[in-house]
Design an enzyme around this catalytic site. Structure first.
Site, PDB file in Angstrom:
ATOM      1  N   GLY A 301       0.769  -1.235   0.000  1.00 50.29           N
ATOM      2  CA  GLY A 301       0.000   0.000   0.000  1.00 50.29           C
ATOM      3  C   GLY A 301       0.802   1.288   0.000  1.00 50.29           C
ATOM      4  N   GLU A 343       4.230  -6.385   1.628  1.00 48.84           N
ATOM      5  CA  GLU A 343       3.876  -6.762   0.250  1.00 48.84           C
ATOM      6  C   GLU A 343       3.758  -5.540  -0.671  1.00 48.84           C
ATOM      7  OE1 GLU A 343       1.004 -10.542   1.414  1.00 48.84           O
ATOM      8  OE2 GLU A 343       0.121  -8.550   1.227  1.00 48.84           O
ATOM      9  N   ARG A 400      -6.995   3.540 -14.683  1.00 51.41           N
ATOM     10  CA  ARG A 400      -6.983   4.147 -13.342  1.00 51.41           C
ATOM     11  C   ARG A 400      -7.689   5.504 -13.275  1.00 51.41           C
ATOM     12  NH1 ARG A 400      -3.234   5.340 -10.492  1.00 51.41           N
ATOM     13  NH2 ARG A 400      -4.116   4.569  -8.559  1.00 51.41           N
ATOM     14  N   CYS A 431     -14.566   4.702 -27.368  1.00 51.01           N
ATOM     15  CA  CYS A 431     -15.891   5.284 -27.546  1.00 51.01           C
ATOM     16  C   CYS A 431     -16.547   5.551 -26.202  1.00 51.01           C
ATOM     17  CB  CYS A 431     -16.745   4.346 -28.376  1.00 51.01           C
ATOM     18  SG  CYS A 431     -16.039   4.121 -29.993  1.00 51.01           S
ATOM     19  N   GLU A 432     -15.932   6.386 -25.416  1.00 54.57           N
ATOM     20  CA  GLU A 432     -16.455   6.767 -24.095  1.00 54.57           C
ATOM     21  C   GLU A 432     -15.962   8.168 -23.812  1.00 54.57           C
ATOM     22  OE1 GLU A 432     -17.199   4.666 -20.913  1.00 54.57           O
ATOM     23  OE2 GLU A 432     -17.213   2.757 -21.963  1.00 54.57           O
ATOM     24  N   TYR A 461      -0.656  -1.382 -11.996  1.00 52.02           N
ATOM     25  CA  TYR A 461      -2.092  -1.415 -12.228  1.00 52.02           C
ATOM     26  C   TYR A 461      -2.512  -0.720 -13.526  1.00 52.02           C
ATOM     27  CZ  TYR A 461      -1.711  -2.742  -7.331  1.00 52.02           C
ATOM     28  OH  TYR A 461      -1.340  -3.352  -6.161  1.00 52.02           O
TER      29      TYR A 461
HETATM   30  N1  LLP Z   1      -1.157  -7.060  -0.611  1.00 52.14           N
HETATM   31  C1  LLP Z   1      -2.465  -7.238  -0.807  1.00 52.14           C
HETATM   32  C2  LLP Z   1      -3.186  -8.252  -0.029  1.00 52.14           C
HETATM   33  C3  LLP Z   1      -3.149  -6.454  -1.747  1.00 52.14           C
HETATM   34  O1  LLP Z   1      -4.454  -6.630  -1.922  1.00 52.14           O
HETATM   35  C4  LLP Z   1      -2.442  -5.479  -2.478  1.00 52.14           C
HETATM   36  C5  LLP Z   1      -3.120  -4.659  -3.460  1.00 52.14           C
HETATM   37  C6  LLP Z   1      -1.061  -5.335  -2.257  1.00 52.14           C
HETATM   38  C7  LLP Z   1      -0.453  -6.138  -1.307  1.00 52.14           C
HETATM   39  C8  LLP Z   1      -0.218  -4.366  -3.014  1.00 52.14           C
HETATM   40  O2  LLP Z   1      -0.613  -3.047  -2.796  1.00 52.14           O
HETATM   41  P1  LLP Z   1       0.319  -1.863  -3.347  1.00 52.14           P
HETATM   42  O3  LLP Z   1       1.602  -1.888  -2.582  1.00 52.14           O
HETATM   43  O4  LLP Z   1       0.555  -2.121  -4.795  1.00 52.14           O
HETATM   44  O5  LLP Z   1      -0.469  -0.643  -3.112  1.00 52.14           O
HETATM   45  N2  LLP Z   1      -5.917  -1.204  -8.683  1.00 52.14           N
HETATM   46  C9  LLP Z   1      -5.766  -0.249  -7.601  1.00 52.14           C
HETATM   47  C10 LLP Z   1      -4.995  -0.838  -6.470  1.00 52.14           C
HETATM   48  C11 LLP Z   1      -5.575  -2.137  -5.998  1.00 52.14           C
HETATM   49  C12 LLP Z   1      -4.732  -2.735  -4.936  1.00 52.14           C
HETATM   50  C13 LLP Z   1      -5.092  -4.158  -4.772  1.00 52.14           C
HETATM   51  N3  LLP Z   1      -4.350  -4.801  -3.753  1.00 52.14           N
HETATM   52  C14 LLP Z   1      -5.070   0.984  -8.144  1.00 52.14           C
HETATM   53  O6  LLP Z   1      -4.726   1.003  -9.308  1.00 52.14           O
HETATM   54  O7  LLP Z   1      -4.874   1.956  -7.425  1.00 52.14           O
END
Ligand code: LLP
Length: 504
Positions: A301, A343, A400, A431-432, A461
């Site tokens: 995150g 993670e 996004r 087309c949006e 993403y």
């Molecule tokens: N661990 C778990 C259990 C997760 O669900 C996620 C992301 C991560 C780690 C990695 O999170 P990161 O470090 O990449 O923020 N599509 C959305 C983000 C969805 C995140 C899903 N889970 C976007 O583009 O902002």
């Protein structure tokens, strides 16, 4: 519910526009750049700069060469930048937690962007890999990653995925519900196996990010609630019920606890708070059930910069803040600290990549907005121009902005320009009307068809969420290293698209 500070993409983190040339149509945070040709380093991968001819280049490779070799749209990734950020996370967390639990296991979140080459880099840099589907496990297997260094997530794992995880002797299956715990135990028992399990809990910490990417509050699909269940006779939370059940199954080895509080978070407070809650719970169940839970995973995150006004903290700052909290909480609870894991996905891959587009159609619209300043027209509605700059991709390679109102920046990449800044909106070819790549950006007013634009920060993403909407072929991904580029994911062709269409 605990409130955290606002994070990226929110007005609170963005500065008021400073220049008098600012368009009243621009959001407050968007300043008119003093030099439209300059690169704002934090949003770009290392090794990206303008060359002597004024062209954007990565490791010395000009974007026109990349276009000629691979076409556009194209994801252009710096391999060294990816590796450097992966190492930086590992080193920062290892250093901060060395005296607490001997270091940290960093699982790269493959959902942000995964292909065989990236999985191999992750392993080479000493990280592990977090997967969340059979497909991601297949990529990991293809990259030759040892199952011991893999985890499997997901709120709805199929029996086939659970079996695959057991076949690969996965280091951990992160179980998301009581229902799934029972299923994992049954499948493992049927095979005469033991499943190594972490339990994903929802600590009730709600990161103030876009509501669709905040995942640790109660009313959502992920995880086991830590709140007392008033409908349960013993008043146990789902989380505690899961601990009790997991310890009762011979086919389950309960390694520890997991949480993930959201994505694109800048401040360490939320991670720290979640860590405190999980440690308190861990200490309580260890005592109550006479068990030891050796592992605690605090999820991903960590936020990155998408625009010049996003200011994420260095990994070392976050690591130290989290370590301080884990150290003091374990001391207060009188427990040995579990081995910590994290993670990160976006924070490793996000800034490593830019998307290269070619400009096509241009048009200017005129929009009424109150005039600024103290002149005759002050406060009255005046017409202001906004330029729509269409590119040859769009929401199919970057969903996004549509999904999360995410902000990006863009720069004229094929040349420099001395023309005046013009408030522009970079849009795709779908087309949006919502097909927006960069909602608001100042680009030189002489941007023309055939120019190349680069949008930084598209490593996480974007390819991962890409689609074939309107039968567009998904772009390829090139990795640049030491001045040469190689395809790590081939772009789709029309033939690829037609191959799956079974015909009339
Ligand atoms: N661990 C778990 C259990 C997760 O669900 C996620 C992301 C991560 C780690 C990695 O999170 P990161 O470090 O990449 O923020 N599509 C959305 C983000 C969805 C995140 C899903 N889970 C976007 O583009 O902002």
């Amino acid at each position: 519910m605990i409130s955290l500070p606002e994070i990226s993409n929110s007005a609170a983190f963005k500065n008021p526009a400073s220049s008098s040339a600012a368009s009243p149509l621009a959001p407050e945070w968007l300043a008119v750049p003093s030099d439209l040709n300059a690169l704002h380093a934090p949003v770009w991968a290392g090794g990206v700069e303008r060359n002597a001819g004024g062209e954007l280049a990565i490791d010395g490779l000009p974007v026109s060469d990349l276009k000629e070799q691979f076409g556009t749209p194209l994801f252009v990734m710096s391999e060294s930048d990816f590796r450097a950020r992966a190492r930086a996370f590992k080193d920062a967390f290892d250093a901060a937690f060395a005296d607490i639990c001997g270091g940290v296991d960093v699982y790269y979140a493959g959902k942000s962007f995964l292909c065989t080459a990236v999985a191999a880099w992750v392993a080479e840099e000493g990280l592990r890999l977090d997967t969340c589907s059979g497909g991601e496990l297949a990529v990991a297997a293809r990259a030759g990653i040892d199952g011991a260094n893999l985890s499997l997530h997901g709120n709805n794992k199929s029996d086939a995925e659970i079996n695959r995880a057991l076949d690969m002797n996965l280091g951990r299956i992160v179980v998301d519900s009581l229902d799934e715990l029972e299923r994992v135990a049954k499948i493992a028992s049927g095979r005469g196996d033991t499943a190594k399990v972490m339990l994903r809990l929802t600590p009730g910490v709600h990161a103030h990010t876009h509501e669709f990417i905040a995942t640790a509050h109660e009313d959502q699909k992920f995880g086991l609630s830590m709140a007392e269940d008033t409908t349960d006779e013993a008043g146990l939370s789902a989380a505690e019920e899961a601990v009790a059940a997991a310890t009762s199954y011979d086919s389950v080895e309960l390694l520890g606890l997991h949480c993930h509080i959201g994505s694109q978070i800048f401040e360490p407070d939320g991670f720290a708070l979640a860590a405190q809650k999980l440690l308190t719970f861990l200490a309580a169940v260890q005592a109550k059930y006479s068990i030891t839970l050796p592992e605690l995973d605090l999820g991903g995150g960590y936020g990155i910069a998408y625009t010049p006004v996003d200011t994420p903290r260095p990994a070392a700052d976050i690591a130290q803040a989290m370590a301080a909290v884990v150290r003091s909480k374990c001391a207060e609870l009188g427990i040995t600290a579990p081995r910590i894991s994290i993670e990160p996905g976006r924070a490793i891959v996000g800034s490593s990549t830019f998307t290269l587009y070619e400009v096509g159609t241009l048009k200017t619209v005129r929009v009424d907005a109150p005039a600024a300043g103290a002149g005759e027209t002050a406060g009255k509605n005046v017409t202001h121009p906004r330029r729509y700059v269409s590119v040859d991709g769009g929401m199919s390679d970057n969903a996004r902005p549509v999904l999360y109102d995410a902000d990006y920046s863009a720069i004229l990449a094929s040349r420099t320009s001395a023309a005046a800044p013009q408030l522009s909106r970079v849009v795709g070819k779908h087309c949006e009307s919502g097909d927006i790549v960069v909602r608001d950006v100042y680009l030189p007013e002489d941007v023309a068809a055939g120019d190349l634009l680069a949008v930084p920060g598209t490593g996480a993403y974007c390819w991962a969420l890409s689609s074939n909407y309107n039968y567009l072929a998904r772009p390829g991904v090139v990795a640049v290293r030491d001045g040469s580029a190689r395809l790590i994911v081939r772009g789709e062709t029309e033939e690829d698209l037609l191959n799956r269409d079974m015909g009339a």
